[in-house]
Design a protein around this motif. Structure first.
Motif, PDB file in Angstrom:
ATOM      1  N   CYS A 104      48.778  25.029  89.183  1.00  0.00           N
ATOM      2  CA  CYS A 104      47.686  24.441  89.962  1.00  0.00           C
ATOM      3  C   CYS A 104      48.196  23.255  90.787  1.00  0.00           C
ATOM      4  O   CYS A 104      49.327  22.791  90.629  1.00  0.00           O
ATOM      5  N   LYS A 105      47.340  22.763  91.655  1.00  0.00           N
ATOM      6  CA  LYS A 105      47.702  21.652  92.550  1.00  0.00           C
ATOM      7  C   LYS A 105      48.196  20.438  91.772  1.00  0.00           C
ATOM      8  O   LYS A 105      49.169  19.787  92.151  1.00  0.00           O
ATOM      9  N   HIS A 106      47.509  20.118  90.682  1.00  0.00           N
ATOM     10  CA  HIS A 106      47.882  18.936  89.906  1.00  0.00           C
ATOM     11  C   HIS A 106      49.181  19.145  89.139  1.00  0.00           C
ATOM     12  O   HIS A 106      50.006  18.225  89.044  1.00  0.00           O
ATOM     13  N   GLU A 108      51.617  20.987  90.011  1.00  0.00           N
ATOM     14  CA  GLU A 108      52.725  20.991  90.961  1.00  0.00           C
ATOM     15  C   GLU A 108      52.987  19.605  91.553  1.00  0.00           C
ATOM     16  O   GLU A 108      54.027  19.384  92.160  1.00  0.00           O
ATOM     17  N   SER A 109      52.058  18.679  91.361  1.00  0.00           N
ATOM     18  CA  SER A 109      52.216  17.327  91.890  1.00  0.00           C
ATOM     19  C   SER A 109      52.883  16.431  90.853  1.00  0.00           C
ATOM     20  O   SER A 109      52.602  16.530  89.654  1.00  0.00           O
TER      21      SER A 109
END
Length: 380
Positions: A104-106, A108-109
């Protein structure tokens, strides 16, 4: 007790679990049925589980019952569901209350550990199908934080478990699946404490003392501990606390005392009680310009925070912290390695070891402020 006939076709397991039937009432030892793991899930034989303050807060106040609490745990994989490639039967694992899907976006951040798929589960069910894997006499029993470790066996999403070295003692490292890791991470990841800095910590339970340990390892010059229980001071010194303040012993607001002994306010302030009023006090205790306050406690009541805008105009920062900013699957193995290399203290947080049937005693000890961590040992 029934057991899996093969790893490909696990059966329902009947085992013992401590079930909470209503808020604040003793847990009851029950025979529960534990379903086989569904796709991307694993079933874990719990070896040790420790009692966290958050379990008590939820048990006293939340309305989802019957329920199996517990989330700070270690165990051994008993069977795996369809599509699980990361784990095999026999792997040693830590359970985690917030997962990491890695896609998910988080995940991967590098700025976040808040997984959008496997984040904090508040409704008492599994992430995947919103169902429960426990039942008593055919009636569903709800989960807690998608872990529910107060059971001889539990089912968790494979993204909410971390594989660890089989050499690591499961009866110790279970503490790294929540409290100790949360405190260390708040000091290192969230606050990023610098050498020579001054730190104040409100609440000297497991999380607060883990913050102190993290601050000490970063080379903080002064670590002020604030707690109304004077019996905690000797233990606090072992983790690096240099000054102990009991607010009940002063006739002035404790933030004024802290400002005086720190030369105008601390560089970092940590609220580890779960009292939103203390967040304001913590904010007032740190210095203008760069003072940073980190919130770790989970409040029982009054969840709203009220602070005067002038604190922020003067350059102070207020930050939240979930699990110390660790991405559980990516980061926890390194913390276990630090423990194995004796770079961090974990054993010293364990004040009691109790058998599974005495779990209500652990609740009493923690409510009375007589323990840091009780490790509950499951039957062999």
């Amino acid at each position: 007790m029934s057991s899996s006939s093969s790893i490909d076709q696990p059966n329902v397991i009947t085992c013992k679990a401590m079930v909470a039937w209503e808020a604040g009432k003793d847990l009851v030892m029950e025979e529960v049925e534990v379903s086989p793991p569904q796709p991307l899930e694993i079933r874990v034989k719990v070896i040790c589980t420790s009692l966290c303050r958050t379990d008590i807060t939820a048990w006293e106040s939340q309305a989802i019952f019957p329920r199996i609490f517990g989330h700070e745990a270690s165990g051994i994989v008993e069977s795996v569901g369809e599509g699980v490639t990361e784990f095999v039967k026999g792997d040693h694992v830590l359970t985690v209350f917030t997962g990491e899907c890695k896609t998910c976006k988080h995940c991967e951040s590098k700025k976040s550990n808040m997984c959008q798929v496997l984040g904090l589960e508040r409704r008492g069910v599994m992430h995947s199908d919103q169902g429960t894997r426990f039942s008593v006499k055919g009636k569903p029993v709800y989960h807690y934080c998608a872990v529910s470790s107060f059971s001889e066996y539990t089912v968790v999403h494979s993204g909410c478990a971390v594989k660890v070295s089989p050499q690591a003692p499961l009866e110790k490292i279970c503490l790294l699946s929540c409290g100790v890791a949360a405190g260390l991470g708040a000091a290192w990841n969230v606050a990023d404490i610098s050498k020579g800095s001054i730190v104040v910590i409100f609440g000297l339970g497991t999380v607060g003392l883990a913050v102190a340990q993290g601050a000490k390892l970063r080379g903080a010059s002064q670590i002020i501990g604030v707690d109304i229980n004077p019996e905690k001071y000797e233990k606090a010194k072992c983790f690096g606390v240099t000054d102990f303040l009991n607010p009940n012993e002063y006739n002035e607001p404790i933030q004024q005392v802290i400002k005086r002994i720190s030369g105008g306010g601390t560089d970092y302030s940590f609220e580890c009680i779960g009292n939103t009023g203390m967040v304001t006090t913590a904010l007032q205790s740190c210095c203008d310009g760069w003072g940073l306050t980190v919130m770790l406690g989970v409040p029982k009541t009054n969840p709203e925070i009220a602070s005067h805008y002038s604190a922020f105009l003067s350059g102070k920062t207020l930050k939240g912290s979930l699990f110390g900013g660790w991405k559980p699957k990516s980061d926890l193995p390194s913390l276990v390695n630090k423990y194995m290399n004796r770079e961090i203290q974990v054993d010293e947080f364990i004040t009691h070891n109790l058998p599974f049937e005495d779990i209500n005693k652990a609740f009493t000890l923690m409510r009375e402020g007589k323990c840091l961590r009780c490790v509950i040992h499951m039957p062999n």
